[in-house]
Each structure stands twice: as structure tokens, then as C-alpha cells.
Design a protein around this motif. Structure first.
Motif, PDB file in Angstrom:
ATOM      1  N   MET A   1       4.696  -4.674   2.271  1.00 32.77           N
ATOM      2  CA  MET A   1       4.283  -6.043   1.996  1.00 32.77           C
ATOM      3  C   MET A   1       4.225  -6.867   3.284  1.00 32.77           C
ATOM      4  N   ARG A   2       5.093  -6.545   4.239  1.00 31.27           N
ATOM      5  CA  ARG A   2       5.108  -7.295   5.492  1.00 31.27           C
ATOM      6  C   ARG A   2       3.778  -7.131   6.239  1.00 31.27           C
ATOM      7  N   ASP A   3       3.244  -5.921   6.275  1.00 27.30           N
ATOM      8  CA  ASP A   3       1.955  -5.673   6.918  1.00 27.30           C
ATOM      9  C   ASP A   3       0.866  -6.502   6.252  1.00 27.30           C
ATOM     10  N   LEU A   4       0.899  -6.581   4.949  1.00 28.79           N
ATOM     11  CA  LEU A   4      -0.082  -7.359   4.203  1.00 28.79           C
ATOM     12  C   LEU A   4       0.030  -8.846   4.567  1.00 28.79           C
ATOM     13  N   GLU A   6       1.172 -10.153   7.382  1.00 29.79           N
ATOM     14  CA  GLU A   6       0.684 -10.351   8.753  1.00 29.79           C
ATOM     15  C   GLU A   6      -0.844 -10.326   8.791  1.00 29.79           C
ATOM     16  N   ARG A   7      -1.432  -9.409   8.029  1.00 27.84           N
ATOM     17  CA  ARG A   7      -2.884  -9.325   7.974  1.00 27.84           C
ATOM     18  C   ARG A   7      -3.477 -10.565   7.303  1.00 27.84           C
ATOM     19  N   ALA A   8      -2.793 -11.072   6.295  1.00 27.34           N
ATOM     20  CA  ALA A   8      -3.267 -12.281   5.607  1.00 27.34           C
ATOM     21  C   ALA A   8      -3.225 -13.484   6.545  1.00 27.34           C
ATOM     22  N   ILE A   9      -2.180 -13.601   7.312  1.00 27.67           N
ATOM     23  CA  ILE A   9      -2.067 -14.709   8.266  1.00 27.67           C
ATOM     24  C   ILE A   9      -3.177 -14.608   9.311  1.00 27.67           C
ATOM     25  N   ARG A 115     -10.319 -12.788   0.799  1.00 22.30           N
ATOM     26  CA  ARG A 115     -10.411 -12.438  -0.627  1.00 22.30           C
ATOM     27  C   ARG A 115      -9.888 -11.028  -0.885  1.00 22.30           C
ATOM     28  N   ALA A 116     -10.254 -10.080  -0.026  1.00 25.33           N
ATOM     29  CA  ALA A 116      -9.797  -8.699  -0.200  1.00 25.33           C
ATOM     30  C   ALA A 116      -8.276  -8.616  -0.098  1.00 25.33           C
ATOM     31  N   LEU A 117      -7.705  -9.364   0.853  1.00 26.81           N
ATOM     32  CA  LEU A 117      -6.246  -9.362   0.994  1.00 26.81           C
ATOM     33  C   LEU A 117      -5.584 -10.022  -0.211  1.00 26.81           C
ATOM     34  N   GLY A 118      -6.211 -11.061  -0.747  1.00 23.19           N
ATOM     35  CA  GLY A 118      -5.681 -11.709  -1.950  1.00 23.19           C
ATOM     36  C   GLY A 118      -5.690 -10.764  -3.136  1.00 23.19           C
ATOM     37  N   LYS A 119      -6.771 -10.008  -3.281  1.00 20.20           N
ATOM     38  CA  LYS A 119      -6.851  -9.023  -4.367  1.00 20.20           C
ATOM     39  C   LYS A 119      -5.799  -7.941  -4.192  1.00 20.20           C
ATOM     40  N   ARG A 120      -5.619  -7.503  -2.958  1.00 19.11           N
ATOM     41  CA  ARG A 120      -4.614  -6.463  -2.696  1.00 19.11           C
ATOM     42  C   ARG A 120      -3.211  -6.984  -3.013  1.00 19.11           C
ATOM     43  N   ALA A 121      -2.934  -8.211  -2.627  1.00 21.57           N
ATOM     44  CA  ALA A 121      -1.618  -8.785  -2.923  1.00 21.57           C
ATOM     45  C   ALA A 121      -1.409  -8.907  -4.425  1.00 21.57           C
ATOM     46  N   ALA A 122      -2.441  -9.324  -5.142  1.00 19.07           N
ATOM     47  CA  ALA A 122      -2.325  -9.440  -6.592  1.00 19.07           C
ATOM     48  C   ALA A 122      -2.094  -8.080  -7.246  1.00 19.07           C
ATOM     49  N   ALA A 123      -2.758  -7.056  -6.723  1.00 23.77           N
ATOM     50  CA  ALA A 123      -2.598  -5.703  -7.256  1.00 23.77           C
ATOM     51  C   ALA A 123      -1.190  -5.181  -6.994  1.00 23.77           C
ATOM     52  N   GLU A 124      -0.621  -5.499  -5.859  1.00 26.06           N
ATOM     53  CA  GLU A 124       0.731  -5.054  -5.530  1.00 26.06           C
ATOM     54  C   GLU A 124       1.777  -5.752  -6.381  1.00 26.06           C
TER      55      GLU A 124
END
Length: 126
Positions: A1-4, A6-9, A115-124
Motif C-alpha cells: 500500500m505504501r508504494d501505491l 507514493e505513486r498517487a502522490i 484515475r488508475a491509481l484510484g481504481k487500484r486503491a479501491a480494488a485493494e
């Protein structure tokens, strides 16, 4: 989740950078004044003098294939650039337009990344 995170920021920073760049370039385009253009307060009741850029952009040329059914087309930005090469202000305007087109493409990419990162976060989370 931390990588996600950092990528989102990083994606949000890119989004902000390109959104700001599009705004800056739009303002610079708006402020560009051709020395040949008559200011609004000096326009005659017939027509003001158009800028070199506006005059060139109104030109129409035959389609490359030049068959009658293809008719005419407006000239491209590259063709406009050749037409206004002797006017520094309009030449700068052409470059500002190119830069804004690039910034808009980059902004679109940043939006898709967010948007892709938001979808990935929601999926996780699910």
C-alpha cells in the motif's frame, strides 16, 4: 500500500504541474499582441486589422489529393508558422499554442494515471 500511496502522490503532483502549465500558457496566449492588430478601441466600424496569426489561420488551401469532392481545408499550425515567420509576436504565439497542446496531452495522461491509481486503491480496499 505504501508504494501505491507514493505513486498517487507523484501522480497528483504531475496533475497539478500540468494543470498549472495549461493555465499559464492559456494566459500567455491571451496576452500575446501582434503589433499589426488594431486594438479594440481603435477599430473602425468596418473591421479592425487582424493579427498576422488570425489572418493566416483564415486561409484555406486545396486538400492534398486535390480532387473536387475534397474541397478546401484550413491551414495547419505548421503552415501558419511559415506564414507568420516575420512577426515575432505571432511566431511566439505559434510556439505557445504548441506548448499548450503538449501540456494538455500531459495533463490528460496525468488524469488517467490518477484515475488508475484510484481504481487500484479501491480494488485493494475491497
Amino acid at each position: 500500500m505504501r508504494d501505491l500511496a507514493e505513486r498517487a502522490i507523484a501522480a497528483c503532483r504531475d496533475y497539478d504541474r500540468w494543470a498549472s502549465e495549461v493555465s499559464r500558457l492559456t494566459e500567455a496566449i491571451r496576452e500575446t499582441e501582434c503589433p499589426h492588430e488594431a486594438p479594440a478601441e481603435q477599430e473602425t466600424h468596418f473591421r479592425g486589422y487582424p493579427s498576422c496569426f488570425k489572418e493566416a489561420a483564415q486561409k484555406e488551401v486545396p486538400e492534398i489529393l486535390s480532387r473536387p469532392e475534397h474541397g478546401l481545408r484550413r491551414i495547419t499550425l505548421d503552415e501558419i508558422e511559415r506564414e507568420v515567420k516575420d512577426c515575432p509576436a505571432c511566431s511566439r504565439l505559434v510556439q505557445l499554442i504548441r506548448d499548450r497542446r503538449h501540456a494538455r496531452r500531459m495533463l490528460g495522461a496525468a488524469k488517467r494515471r490518477v484515475r488508475a491509481l484510484g481504481k487500484r486503491a479501491a480494488a485493494e480496499e475491497a
